[in-house]
Design a protein around this motif. Structure first.
Motif, PDB file in Angstrom:
ATOM      1  N   LYS A  70       0.575  -1.104   0.016  1.00  0.00           N
ATOM      2  CA  LYS A  70      -0.147  -0.119   0.057  1.00  0.00           C
ATOM      3  C   LYS A  70       0.683   1.592   0.071  1.00  0.00           C
ATOM      4  O   LYS A  70       0.529   2.075  -0.417  1.00  0.00           O
ATOM      5  CB  LYS A  70      -0.644   0.088   1.397  1.00  0.00           C
ATOM      6  CG  LYS A  70      -2.059  -0.459   1.025  1.00  0.00           C
ATOM      7  CD  LYS A  70      -2.885  -0.552   2.577  1.00  0.00           C
ATOM      8  CE  LYS A  70      -4.082  -1.376   2.880  1.00  0.00           C
ATOM      9  NZ  LYS A  70      -4.285  -1.658   3.439  1.00  0.00           N
ATOM     10  N   ILE A  71       1.513   1.600   0.994  1.00  0.00           N
ATOM     11  CA  ILE A  71       2.674   3.023   0.840  1.00  0.00           C
ATOM     12  C   ILE A  71       3.873   2.773   0.183  1.00  0.00           C
ATOM     13  O   ILE A  71       3.765   3.529  -0.378  1.00  0.00           O
ATOM     14  CB  ILE A  71       3.408   2.831   2.156  1.00  0.00           C
ATOM     15  CG1 ILE A  71       4.221   1.308   3.052  1.00  0.00           C
ATOM     16  CG2 ILE A  71       2.247   2.868   3.361  1.00  0.00           C
ATOM     17  CD1 ILE A  71       5.416   2.149   3.730  1.00  0.00           C
ATOM     18  N   SER A  72       3.736   1.418  -1.064  1.00  0.00           N
ATOM     19  CA  SER A  72       4.999   1.355  -2.236  1.00  0.00           C
ATOM     20  C   SER A  72       4.310   2.780  -2.599  1.00  0.00           C
ATOM     21  O   SER A  72       3.850   2.445  -3.748  1.00  0.00           O
ATOM     22  CB  SER A  72       5.038   0.571  -3.102  1.00  0.00           C
ATOM     23  OG  SER A  72       6.034  -0.018  -3.774  1.00  0.00           O
ATOM     24  N   LEU A  73       5.806   3.931  -3.837  1.00  0.00           N
ATOM     25  CA  LEU A  73       5.339   3.740  -4.552  1.00  0.00           C
ATOM     26  C   LEU A  73       4.837   2.928  -6.035  1.00  0.00           C
ATOM     27  O   LEU A  73       4.446   3.706  -6.879  1.00  0.00           O
ATOM     28  CB  LEU A  73       6.581   4.525  -5.275  1.00  0.00           C
ATOM     29  CG  LEU A  73       6.662   5.739  -4.032  1.00  0.00           C
ATOM     30  CD1 LEU A  73       8.447   6.472  -4.611  1.00  0.00           C
ATOM     31  CD2 LEU A  73       5.360   7.098  -4.159  1.00  0.00           C
ATOM     32  N   SER A  74       5.460   1.327  -6.134  1.00  0.00           N
ATOM     33  CA  SER A  74       4.784   1.033  -7.369  1.00  0.00           C
ATOM     34  C   SER A  74       3.769   0.540  -7.370  1.00  0.00           C
ATOM     35  O   SER A  74       2.761   0.280  -6.838  1.00  0.00           O
ATOM     36  CB  SER A  74       6.240  -0.638  -7.520  1.00  0.00           C
ATOM     37  OG  SER A  74       6.270  -1.671  -7.952  1.00  0.00           O
ATOM     38  N   LEU A  75       3.027  -0.213  -8.788  1.00  0.00           N
ATOM     39  CA  LEU A  75       1.919  -0.436  -8.841  1.00  0.00           C
ATOM     40  C   LEU A  75       2.106  -1.910  -9.285  1.00  0.00           C
ATOM     41  O   LEU A  75       1.342  -1.904 -10.083  1.00  0.00           O
ATOM     42  CB  LEU A  75       1.927   0.500 -10.204  1.00  0.00           C
ATOM     43  CG  LEU A  75       1.317   1.770 -10.078  1.00  0.00           C
ATOM     44  CD1 LEU A  75       0.701   2.826 -10.957  1.00  0.00           C
ATOM     45  CD2 LEU A  75       0.318   2.054  -8.563  1.00  0.00           C
ATOM     46  N   TRP A  76       3.371  -2.157  -9.218  1.00  0.00           N
ATOM     47  CA  TRP A  76       3.229  -3.567  -9.632  1.00  0.00           C
ATOM     48  C   TRP A  76       4.284  -4.396  -8.621  1.00  0.00           C
ATOM     49  O   TRP A  76       4.799  -4.124  -7.640  1.00  0.00           O
ATOM     50  CB  TRP A  76       4.726  -3.413 -10.490  1.00  0.00           C
ATOM     51  CG  TRP A  76       5.498  -5.310 -11.280  1.00  0.00           C
ATOM     52  CD1 TRP A  76       5.012  -5.603 -12.301  1.00  0.00           C
ATOM     53  CD2 TRP A  76       6.590  -5.389 -10.947  1.00  0.00           C
ATOM     54  NE1 TRP A  76       5.456  -6.609 -12.145  1.00  0.00           N
ATOM     55  CE2 TRP A  76       6.129  -6.484 -11.930  1.00  0.00           C
ATOM     56  CE3 TRP A  76       7.959  -5.189 -10.588  1.00  0.00           C
ATOM     57  CZ2 TRP A  76       7.832  -7.612 -12.206  1.00  0.00           C
ATOM     58  CZ3 TRP A  76       8.925  -6.110 -10.325  1.00  0.00           C
ATOM     59  CH2 TRP A  76       9.165  -7.647 -11.551  1.00  0.00           C
ATOM     60  N   LYS A  77       2.959  -5.646  -8.207  1.00  0.00           N
ATOM     61  CA  LYS A  77       2.864  -5.927  -7.090  1.00  0.00           C
ATOM     62  C   LYS A  77       4.168  -7.404  -6.895  1.00  0.00           C
ATOM     63  O   LYS A  77       3.808  -8.280  -5.896  1.00  0.00           O
ATOM     64  CB  LYS A  77       2.240  -7.009  -6.862  1.00  0.00           C
ATOM     65  CG  LYS A  77       0.632  -5.423  -7.013  1.00  0.00           C
ATOM     66  CD  LYS A  77       1.076  -4.484  -5.416  1.00  0.00           C
ATOM     67  CE  LYS A  77       0.540  -3.469  -5.874  1.00  0.00           C
ATOM     68  NZ  LYS A  77       1.022  -2.435  -4.797  1.00  0.00           N
ATOM     69  N   GLU A  78       5.305  -8.033  -8.250  1.00  0.00           N
ATOM     70  CA  GLU A  78       6.064  -8.959  -8.288  1.00  0.00           C
ATOM     71  C   GLU A  78       7.412  -8.084  -7.813  1.00  0.00           C
ATOM     72  O   GLU A  78       7.463  -9.653  -7.300  1.00  0.00           O
ATOM     73  CB  GLU A  78       6.193  -8.575  -9.449  1.00  0.00           C
ATOM     74  CG  GLU A  78       5.253 -10.233 -10.409  1.00  0.00           C
ATOM     75  CD  GLU A  78       4.107 -10.571  -9.343  1.00  0.00           C
ATOM     76  OE1 GLU A  78       4.614 -11.364  -9.137  1.00  0.00           O
ATOM     77  OE2 GLU A  78       2.652 -11.002 -10.006  1.00  0.00           O
ATOM     78  N   GLY A  79       7.300  -7.396  -6.802  1.00  0.00           N
ATOM     79  CA  GLY A  79       8.381  -7.216  -6.646  1.00  0.00           C
ATOM     80  C   GLY A  79       8.592  -5.387  -6.165  1.00  0.00           C
ATOM     81  O   GLY A  79       7.795  -4.422  -6.131  1.00  0.00           O
ATOM     82  N   LEU A  80       9.836  -5.382  -4.895  1.00  0.00           N
ATOM     83  CA  LEU A  80       9.265  -4.165  -4.499  1.00  0.00           C
ATOM     84  C   LEU A  80      10.904  -3.454  -3.673  1.00  0.00           C
ATOM     85  O   LEU A  80      11.736  -4.355  -3.495  1.00  0.00           O
ATOM     86  CB  LEU A  80       8.306  -4.119  -3.121  1.00  0.00           C
ATOM     87  CG  LEU A  80       7.057  -4.258  -3.126  1.00  0.00           C
ATOM     88  CD1 LEU A  80       6.442  -4.329  -1.458  1.00  0.00           C
ATOM     89  CD2 LEU A  80       5.767  -3.241  -3.072  1.00  0.00           C
ATOM     90  N   CYS A  81      11.452  -2.632  -3.549  1.00  0.00           N
ATOM     91  CA  CYS A  81      12.160  -1.580  -3.096  1.00  0.00           C
ATOM     92  C   CYS A  81      11.821  -0.677  -2.147  1.00  0.00           C
ATOM     93  O   CYS A  81      11.026   0.054  -2.708  1.00  0.00           O
ATOM     94  CB  CYS A  81      13.397  -1.319  -4.391  1.00  0.00           C
ATOM     95  SG  CYS A  81      14.299  -1.042  -3.793  1.00  0.00           S
ATOM     96  N   LEU A  82      12.980  -1.391  -1.367  1.00  0.00           N
ATOM     97  CA  LEU A  82      12.130  -0.213  -0.019  1.00  0.00           C
ATOM     98  C   LEU A  82      13.652  -0.013   0.761  1.00  0.00           C
ATOM     99  O   LEU A  82      14.481  -0.769   0.281  1.00  0.00           O
ATOM    100  CB  LEU A  82      11.268  -0.351   0.605  1.00  0.00           C
ATOM    101  CG  LEU A  82      11.291  -2.121   1.343  1.00  0.00           C
ATOM    102  CD1 LEU A  82      10.620  -2.121   2.323  1.00  0.00           C
ATOM    103  CD2 LEU A  82      10.358  -2.563   0.127  1.00  0.00           C
ATOM    104  N   VAL A  83      13.529   0.576   1.882  1.00  0.00           N
ATOM    105  CA  VAL A  83      14.266   1.257   2.570  1.00  0.00           C
ATOM    106  C   VAL A  83      14.051   0.393   3.975  1.00  0.00           C
ATOM    107  O   VAL A  83      13.239   0.582   4.233  1.00  0.00           O
ATOM    108  CB  VAL A  83      15.193   2.847   3.183  1.00  0.00           C
ATOM    109  CG1 VAL A  83      15.856   2.652   4.461  1.00  0.00           C
ATOM    110  CG2 VAL A  83      15.384   3.072   1.941  1.00  0.00           C
TER     111      VAL A  83
END
Length: 184
Positions: A70-83
């Motif tokens: 939900k908080i990710s900028l990504s609209l793609w749900k296969e992977g997330l890059c975050l701190v």
């Protein structure tokens, strides 16, 4: 980050040829420097050695994964890059979370895609960032699969090593596109 099927014509972005060539060389350099052609090479370990945590979606509590998405900028749900904070060292670092219900090749592509975002310093969702991450992922995944099938990297390593392989690709790009097309 974002699935191509969700990109509209207005959002599409074509990378200039010099940037395409640059990303090709960055992907080749990364894998060559890490010895991707050596027996037992583990691309995940190579990325982790760069100080990046890798975490499978199945390692998250379902409610926590939903919050991250939900908080990710990504609209793609296969992977997330975050701190994130490393639970072992308590240091803040980059983390790649990935959908581990996919095939091994798809997981590789997802991880390389998210690593591309980190490598290129992307901080927001935009067509340019997606194009760069997609290209990096495609080149890195191609090299890994080609190595598994044909052992090209091993042959090159026996015939002069990774630097010769990198310089050969760079020379080929320069021949095709000229010095303006290859800036690395």
């Amino acid at each position: 980050m974002k699935d191509n099927s969700e990109t509209t014509e207005e959002e599409s972005y074509v990378l200039p040829s010099w940037r395409v060539n640059q990303i090709i060389l960055i992907a080749v350099r990364f894998l060559t420097d890490e010895g991707y052609y050596e027996d037992g090479f583990d691309y995940q370990k190579a990325i982790q050695n760069k100080g990046i945590l890798l975490k499978a979606y199945s390692a998250f509590k379902p409610e926590n994964l939903l919050e991250l998405q939900k908080i990710s900028l990504s609209l793609w749900k296969e992977g997330l890059c975050l701190v994130a904070t490393d639970s072992e060292t308590q240091q803040v670092c980059r983390m790649i979370a990935y959908n581990d219900s996919k095939t091994a090749a798809e997981i590789m592509q997802i991880i390389f895609h998210e690593y591309g975002h980190i490598l290129f310093g992307h901080t927001e969702q935009c067509p340019n960032a997606e194009a760069e991450a997609i290209l990096f992922s495609a080149i890195a995944t191609f090299l890994m699969i080609a190595e598994q099938q044909f052992h090209i990297g091993q042959l090159v390593a026996k015939d002069g090593g990774g630097e010769r392989f990198f310089e050969g690709i760079k020379a080929g790009l320069m021949e095709k596109f000229g010095t303006q097309g290859v800036m690395l």
